[in-house]
Motif scaffolding. Structure first.
Motif, mmCIF file in Angstrom:
data_model
loop_
_atom_site.group_PDB
_atom_site.id
_atom_site.type_symbol
_atom_site.label_atom_id
_atom_site.label_comp_id
_atom_site.label_asym_id
_atom_site.label_seq_id
_atom_site.Cartn_x
_atom_site.Cartn_y
_atom_site.Cartn_z
ATOM 1 N N MET A 66 0.974 -1.091 -0.041
ATOM 2 C CA MET A 66 0.020 -0.029 0.000
ATOM 3 C C MET A 66 0.968 1.373 -0.099
ATOM 4 N N ASP A 67 0.669 1.878 -0.848
ATOM 5 C CA ASP A 67 1.477 3.492 -1.095
ATOM 6 C C ASP A 67 0.970 4.483 -0.071
ATOM 7 N N MET A 68 1.753 5.569 0.029
ATOM 8 C CA MET A 68 1.346 6.511 0.952
ATOM 9 C C MET A 68 0.143 7.146 0.648
ATOM 10 N N ALA A 69 -0.372 7.327 -0.785
ATOM 11 C CA ALA A 69 -1.539 7.813 -1.204
ATOM 12 C C ALA A 69 -2.782 7.089 -0.631
ATOM 13 N N SER A 70 -2.486 5.934 -0.847
ATOM 14 C CA SER A 70 -3.744 4.937 -0.443
ATOM 15 C C SER A 70 -3.957 4.968 0.966
ATOM 16 N N THR A 71 -2.872 4.991 1.754
ATOM 17 C CA THR A 71 -2.742 5.007 3.301
ATOM 18 C C THR A 71 -3.418 6.425 3.573
ATOM 19 N N GLY A 72 -3.064 7.401 3.255
ATOM 20 C CA GLY A 72 -3.768 8.542 3.305
ATOM 21 C C GLY A 72 -5.289 8.666 2.983
ATOM 22 N N ALA A 73 -5.567 8.213 1.910
ATOM 23 C CA ALA A 73 -6.971 7.944 1.566
ATOM 24 C C ALA A 73 -7.685 7.270 2.758
ATOM 25 N N GLY A 94 -5.469 -0.543 -3.089
ATOM 26 C CA GLY A 94 -4.458 0.083 -3.621
ATOM 27 C C GLY A 94 -4.792 1.487 -4.114
ATOM 28 N N GLY A 95 -5.780 2.119 -3.663
ATOM 29 C CA GLY A 95 -6.036 3.181 -4.342
ATOM 30 C C GLY A 95 -6.696 4.407 -3.561
ATOM 31 N N ARG A 96 -7.338 5.143 -3.940
ATOM 32 C CA ARG A 96 -8.076 6.286 -3.105
ATOM 33 C C ARG A 96 -9.623 6.391 -3.062
ATOM 34 N N ASP A 97 -10.116 5.322 -3.524
ATOM 35 C CA ASP A 97 -11.675 5.239 -3.569
ATOM 36 C C ASP A 97 -12.158 4.595 -2.248
ATOM 37 N N HIS A 98 -13.243 4.863 -1.783
ATOM 38 C CA HIS A 98 -13.821 4.367 -0.476
ATOM 39 C C HIS A 98 -15.288 4.313 -0.626
ATOM 40 N N ALA A 99 -16.068 3.442 -0.217
ATOM 41 C CA ALA A 99 -17.455 3.396 -0.103
ATOM 42 C C ALA A 99 -17.967 3.118 1.048
ATOM 43 N N LEU A 100 -18.943 4.086 1.789
ATOM 44 C CA LEU A 100 -19.441 3.739 3.202
ATOM 45 C C LEU A 100 -20.553 3.745 2.753
ATOM 46 N N VAL A 101 -21.006 2.722 3.286
ATOM 47 C CA VAL A 101 -22.783 2.240 3.211
ATOM 48 C C VAL A 101 -23.425 2.629 4.467
ATOM 49 N N PHE A 102 -24.669 3.280 4.328
ATOM 50 C CA PHE A 102 -25.380 3.813 5.409
ATOM 51 C C PHE A 102 -26.784 3.457 5.300
ATOM 52 N N THR A 103 -27.387 3.522 6.644
ATOM 53 C CA THR A 103 -28.943 3.477 6.547
ATOM 54 C C THR A 103 -29.269 4.662 7.496
ATOM 55 N N ALA A 104 -30.549 5.079 7.229
ATOM 56 C CA ALA A 104 -31.301 6.231 8.084
ATOM 57 C C ALA A 104 -32.658 6.528 7.821
ATOM 58 N N LEU A 107 -16.427 7.923 -1.953
ATOM 59 C CA LEU A 107 -15.436 9.167 -1.711
ATOM 60 C C LEU A 107 -14.178 9.042 -2.678
ATOM 61 N N HIS A 108 -13.662 9.993 -3.189
ATOM 62 C CA HIS A 108 -12.253 9.841 -3.711
ATOM 63 C C HIS A 108 -11.509 10.792 -3.209
ATOM 64 N N VAL A 109 -10.348 10.589 -2.895
ATOM 65 C CA VAL A 109 -9.379 11.406 -2.040
ATOM 66 C C VAL A 109 -8.280 11.764 -3.178
ATOM 67 N N ASP A 110 -7.777 13.318 -2.964
ATOM 68 C CA ASP A 110 -6.758 13.612 -4.050
ATOM 69 C C ASP A 110 -5.420 13.573 -3.232
ATOM 70 N N ASP A 111 -4.323 14.044 -3.910
ATOM 71 C CA ASP A 111 -3.123 14.043 -3.565
ATOM 72 C C ASP A 111 -2.865 14.628 -2.037
ATOM 73 N N GLU A 112 -3.467 15.757 -1.668
ATOM 74 C CA GLU A 112 -3.334 16.178 -0.411
ATOM 75 C C GLU A 112 -4.101 15.628 0.821
#
Length: 141
Positions: A1-8, A76-86, A99-104
């Protein structure tokens, strides 16, 4: 896992925690200035941190019994999915925040999908009632 995906992954976890704690300032701090928010009930995406943060504050006002039930990450990347109920106006809703996370390490792309249709319609009504406040909050940011 690279630093970008860890940060994501750290950003996605921080976002989840902020939403669960209803900490709107922490949510806003995780958004990139140029974030694009795609709503499940609007035809065009919204662009920019101020409007996205205002929409998310509105969502927190209309969602009842909100909770994340699953988190899915691209290891290995910058994409995440958060499943919710309400619940919205008495309708049980199931949805997902993509969610997609940028370089920052900020969220630069945010898409929400919800089901079933009756709950999406209830969400559209509830958010429509909030929209003057949302627009005013975004303009004042």
């Amino acid at each position: 896992m690279d630093m970008a995906s860890t940060g994501a992954t750290a950003t996605a976890h921080a976002f989840r925690t902020a939403v669960e704690e209803r900490d709107t300032r922490a949510v806003e701090a995780l958004l990139a200035e140029h974030v694009v928010f795609t709503s499940p009930v609007a035809f065009r995406p919204y662009e920019g941190k101020a409007i996205t943060a205002a929409i998310l504050r509105g969502v927190l006002r209309v969602f009842e019994d909100f909770r994340y039930v699953r988190e899915i990450a691209d290891p290995g990347g910058r994409d995440h999915a958060l499943v919710f109920t309400a619940t919205v106006n008495g309708k049980r809703i199931q949805g997902c925040d993509f969610l997609h996370v940028d370089d920052e390490g900020r969220i630069d792309d945010f898409t929400v999908m919800v089901r079933p249709l009756s709950a999406a319609q209830a969400l559209a009504e509830a958010m429509g009632a909030q929209f003057d406040r949302i627009a005013a909050e975004a303009a004042g940011a």
